[in-house]
Design an enzyme around this catalytic site. Sequence first.
Site, mmCIF file in Angstrom:
data_model
loop_
_atom_site.group_PDB
_atom_site.id
_atom_site.type_symbol
_atom_site.label_atom_id
_atom_site.label_comp_id
_atom_site.label_asym_id
_atom_site.label_seq_id
_atom_site.Cartn_x
_atom_site.Cartn_y
_atom_site.Cartn_z
ATOM 1 N N ARG A 218 4.992 7.372 18.981
ATOM 2 C CA ARG A 218 4.649 8.733 19.400
ATOM 3 C C ARG A 218 4.463 8.801 20.917
ATOM 4 N NH1 ARG A 218 0.012 9.485 18.063
ATOM 5 N NH2 ARG A 218 -0.399 7.670 16.772
ATOM 6 N N LYS A 363 2.726 13.441 12.289
ATOM 7 C CA LYS A 363 1.433 13.553 12.936
ATOM 8 C C LYS A 363 1.229 14.941 13.554
ATOM 9 C CE LYS A 363 -1.139 9.879 12.317
ATOM 10 N NZ LYS A 363 -0.542 8.893 11.437
ATOM 11 N N HIS A 382 -8.168 10.766 9.272
ATOM 12 C CA HIS A 382 -7.120 9.759 9.458
ATOM 13 C C HIS A 382 -7.557 8.521 8.687
ATOM 14 C CE1 HIS A 382 -4.574 7.091 12.360
ATOM 15 N NE2 HIS A 382 -3.872 7.482 11.327
ATOM 16 N N SER A 400 -4.206 2.939 14.471
ATOM 17 C CA SER A 400 -2.909 2.397 14.095
ATOM 18 C C SER A 400 -2.935 0.871 14.044
ATOM 19 C CB SER A 400 -1.883 2.876 15.121
ATOM 20 O OG SER A 400 -0.595 2.595 14.657
ATOM 21 N N LYS A 404 -5.040 0.422 7.278
ATOM 22 C CA LYS A 404 -5.201 1.515 6.304
ATOM 23 C C LYS A 404 -4.166 1.417 5.180
ATOM 24 C CE LYS A 404 -4.753 4.822 9.361
ATOM 25 N NZ LYS A 404 -4.620 3.914 10.520
ATOM 26 N N THR A 405 -2.906 1.278 5.579
ATOM 27 C CA THR A 405 -1.848 1.228 4.561
ATOM 28 C C THR A 405 -1.924 -0.076 3.780
ATOM 29 O OG1 THR A 405 -0.422 2.637 5.894
ATOM 30 C CG2 THR A 405 0.651 1.330 4.195
ATOM 31 N N ASP A 419 -2.766 7.415 4.635
ATOM 32 C CA ASP A 419 -2.959 7.763 6.056
ATOM 33 C C ASP A 419 -3.698 9.069 6.357
ATOM 34 O OD1 ASP A 419 -2.222 6.725 8.776
ATOM 35 O OD2 ASP A 419 -1.172 8.624 8.940
ATOM 36 N N ARG A 484 9.018 0.464 10.799
ATOM 37 C CA ARG A 484 8.295 1.217 9.764
ATOM 38 C C ARG A 484 9.142 1.480 8.538
ATOM 39 N NH1 ARG A 484 2.757 3.173 10.576
ATOM 40 N NH2 ARG A 484 2.360 2.790 12.781
HETATM 41 N N1 LIG Z 1 -6.719 -9.343 7.802
HETATM 42 C C1 LIG Z 1 -5.854 -8.335 7.822
HETATM 43 N N2 LIG Z 1 -6.200 -7.133 7.315
HETATM 44 C C2 LIG Z 1 -5.350 -6.089 7.359
HETATM 45 N N3 LIG Z 1 -4.104 -6.164 7.874
HETATM 46 C C3 LIG Z 1 -3.691 -7.342 8.374
HETATM 47 C C4 LIG Z 1 -4.543 -8.463 8.368
HETATM 48 N N4 LIG Z 1 -3.876 -9.477 8.945
HETATM 49 C C5 LIG Z 1 -2.665 -9.012 9.284
HETATM 50 N N5 LIG Z 1 -2.524 -7.733 8.936
HETATM 51 C C6 LIG Z 1 -1.328 -6.893 9.222
HETATM 52 O O1 LIG Z 1 -1.748 -5.815 10.053
HETATM 53 C C7 LIG Z 1 -0.966 -4.667 9.797
HETATM 54 C C8 LIG Z 1 -1.847 -3.469 9.399
HETATM 55 O O2 LIG Z 1 -1.022 -2.334 9.483
HETATM 56 P P1 LIG Z 1 -1.126 -1.029 8.594
HETATM 57 O O3 LIG Z 1 0.254 -0.544 8.312
HETATM 58 O O4 LIG Z 1 -1.997 -1.231 7.409
HETATM 59 O O5 LIG Z 1 -1.791 -0.078 9.682
HETATM 60 P P2 LIG Z 1 -2.388 1.381 9.521
HETATM 61 O O6 LIG Z 1 -3.855 1.305 9.704
HETATM 62 O O7 LIG Z 1 -1.905 1.954 8.240
HETATM 63 O O8 LIG Z 1 -1.746 2.110 10.806
HETATM 64 P P3 LIG Z 1 -0.951 3.496 11.009
HETATM 65 O O9 LIG Z 1 -1.970 4.585 11.084
HETATM 66 O O10 LIG Z 1 -0.249 3.287 12.283
HETATM 67 O O11 LIG Z 1 -0.021 3.642 9.847
HETATM 68 C C9 LIG Z 1 -0.007 -5.008 8.674
HETATM 69 O O12 LIG Z 1 1.213 -5.353 9.249
HETATM 70 C C10 LIG Z 1 -0.691 -6.217 8.018
HETATM 71 O O13 LIG Z 1 0.221 -7.076 7.388
HETATM 72 O O1 LIG Z 2 1.911 8.296 13.772
HETATM 73 C C1 LIG Z 2 2.548 7.252 13.827
HETATM 74 O O2 LIG Z 2 3.523 7.054 14.517
HETATM 75 C C2 LIG Z 2 2.126 6.116 12.965
HETATM 76 C C3 LIG Z 2 0.751 6.267 12.525
HETATM 77 O O3 LIG Z 2 0.504 6.449 11.361
HETATM 78 C C4 LIG Z 2 -0.293 6.252 13.549
HETATM 79 O O4 LIG Z 2 0.001 5.939 14.710
HETATM 80 O O5 LIG Z 2 -1.450 6.532 13.194
HETATM 81 CA CA LIG Z 3 -0.260 3.412 7.823
HETATM 82 MN MN LIG Z 4 -1.623 6.754 10.976
#
Ligand SMILES: Nc1ncnc2c1ncn2[C@@H]1O[C@H](COP(=O)(O)OP(=O)(O)OP(=O)(O)O)[C@@H](O)[C@H]1O
Ligand SMILES: O=C([O-])CC(=O)C(=O)O
Ligand SMILES: [Ca+2]
Ligand SMILES: [Mn+2]
Length: 700
Positions: A218, A363, A382, A400, A404-405, A419, A484
């Site tokens: 973004r 977003k 979020h 990010s 979360k995911t 998310d 992604r």
């Molecule tokens: N101990 C841990 N706990 C959680 N995630 C981990 C850990 N170690 C490594 N990771 C890695 O960290 C990343 C967490 O990314 P995730 O997609 O869950 O982010 P998000 O919070 O959903 O962000 P976004 O809002 O950008 O989608 C994943 O690639 C996961 O494999």
């Molecule tokens: O919005 C994006 O590009 C990915 C995301 O989920 C974040 O950054 O929270």
């Molecule tokens: Ca996510």
């Molecule tokens: Mn997000």
Amino acid sequence: MENENGNRHEIGNGKVDGRMTGNGLMKIQTNGKGNKKNGNGICHDDSSLPVRAQTIDELHSLQKKRSAPTTPSKGFQLNSTFATMSEEDRQRQQLQSISVKGQQQLNEEVSTREIDGLTTSSTQQQDPLFSISASLASSARETGPKVVRGDPSRAPKHVPHHPVIPTISVSDSSLKFTHVFYNLSPAELYEQAIKHEKGSFITSTGALATLSGAKTGRAPRDKRVVRDATTDSELWWGKGSPNIEMDEHTFMVNRERAVDYLNSLDKVFVNDQFLNWDPENRIKVRIVSARAYHSLFMHNMCIRPTPEELENFGTPDFTIYNAGQFPCNRYTHYMTSSTSIDLNLARREMVILGTQYAGEMKKGLFSVMHYLMPKRQILSLHSGCNMGKNGDVALFFGLSGTGKTTLSTDHNRYLIGDDEHCWSDNGVSNIEGGCYAKTIDLSREKEPDIWNAIKFGTVLENVVFDEHNRDVDFTDKSVTENTRAAYPIEYIPNAKIPCVGPQPKNVILLACDAFGVLPPVSRLNLAQTMYHFISGYTALVAGTVDGVKEPTATFSACFGAAFIMMHPTKYAAMLADKMHKYGATGWLVNTGWSGGRYGVGSRIKLQYTRKIIDAIHSGSLLNANYKKTEVFGLEIPSEIEGVPSDILDPINAWPDKDAYKETLVKLGGLFRSNFEVFTDYQIGEDNKLTEEIAAAGPIF
Ligand SMILES: Nc1ncnc2c1ncn2[C@@H]1O[C@H](COP(=O)(O)OP(=O)(O)OP(=O)(O)O)[C@@H](O)[C@H]1O
Ligand SMILES: O=C([O-])CC(=O)C(=O)O
Ligand SMILES: [Ca+2]
Ligand SMILES: [Mn+2]
């Protein structure tokens, strides 16, 4: 030239370079110059990373890596390698290898639903094409272009149902037809993408690999919000706010530019879909875009209407015009780069120019929900969300990349969403219809459900795959680190559909602490939960090249300052109220480093974090023995099943105790200086909670 944002400014016949250019133009300054860090070591949430290529051809060549030398090279034997051949040459050769007859068949088979007899069966109001034509209207013309449903490569057999009435006052562009692909299926969108969009390929598991172009994240600094009499008083403006103002007229200039661009195309994609699984608070959205990639992305990410719901869709509550391939005009007021993402709440419209990163749409709509929902006393968040077999709901907040995911996708629990959620007096509801997982270093063993969701229908952005067998290499960061996968939520086997649940029991705040001083888990009281929610901390490691980099603290209020529209304390007060009312427990989980900062220690194993989360869900962690940490005053448990006890208190995991203390105090200082701006605001009804929250920060 690239500015600090990694944005390229191109003008007329030359590129803007340095202070002055050949034609005497000043270098464009993006707002908040020197974006990454300001002196105090704090950087603000910005997921936009520079793309790792100098030219479009180079970008496209990054996407595919050559097969191992043993792989027999099928097809054309050329002196130039596949990777260095231009995409055009390659496609020309591919086409030559298909017989003329085969090509004709391919054309015949392209499935488009051309409208027959729409004029007789529908009234204009129900006719989506009539409504789309109105959506695409220029601000200067009463009606939009002549829209026709179907593929422009097949000449319309019938007289268009909006008869062309020639008048000398119209321009050529308004006499032209724009073909509309209305809510196409994934299969149809695959065909369109592969036929017409460079960089679209089917991977070995059936996903659609795409490139998002120069932007792979973004661009929060290019987001603009129209400031009018209403939003002036309702929204958060000024320092720290993500809402950079623009005026109504400038919005219309950009809108016209986007609409004209879209109308100039032979075809556009239109998605009519929903946001929010709470039926009482569902929002109808329309997305007009130029790429099948964007249409499929939104098909996956928004809630998909049933055929009946689509039939009765009516007028959308909000419309996005995504003209991302086309830049904004940098001579337009308020523009600081060739990218602009413009939100007009009064018109219920958003315009995207100069970025094809699909996350802007996702977003952007989330920002809209952050405005609409709190007006209805509903808190937008979020966060990820899942539910146990016994109906216990957990929310996962975090910036990010904090998990979360990853952590809401839990084989033993029902996934409500990964998310974006709403929390109302009826419980929780997912805003979206899909998930958007980071795929860098994705492994089948560690994240099986996400791995298996990467199949037909899933959009895979900016990944690298083998040129021959199309196996994706998830460790490859050649295009970007922010690779992604966007897939419909039902691709996760235990998704809870409809995606709603009862009142949350646990509120888990995730931080990826690259300083390695936050405990893997701590139990928070309400004031501490609010303190950490408002702080919205994580520390990522900037840059992966050239060895060890310093961790950089990021503070993003409400774990999503880039998306909130009102002052953070509004959302915080609502969260405190709901947690108190429904008796939810707050937790802080560090998914980042242990045993030393980045470069010294290592990231906490996902396996351990999962055990910690299990103990929170089951309720067993609530009854553990706790002690308080220094500086942050966090309550930490002495043991958790499946987790080595020596990592639970971070000091035990650091070989160098002095370095630990020094780093801890340093981080405490960063928290303290970030929080200063919030100490003047009252949260909730009286000052009691406000004082408690201010006192819940680090003490040293
Ligand atoms: N101990 C841990 N706990 C959680 N995630 C981990 C850990 N170690 C490594 N990771 C890695 O960290 C990343 C967490 O990314 P995730 O997609 O869950 O982010 P998000 O919070 O959903 O962000 P976004 O809002 O950008 O989608 C994943 O690639 C996961 O494999
Ligand atoms: O919005 C994006 O590009 C990915 C995301 O989920 C974040 O950054 O929270
Ligand atoms: Ca996510
Ligand atoms: Mn997000």
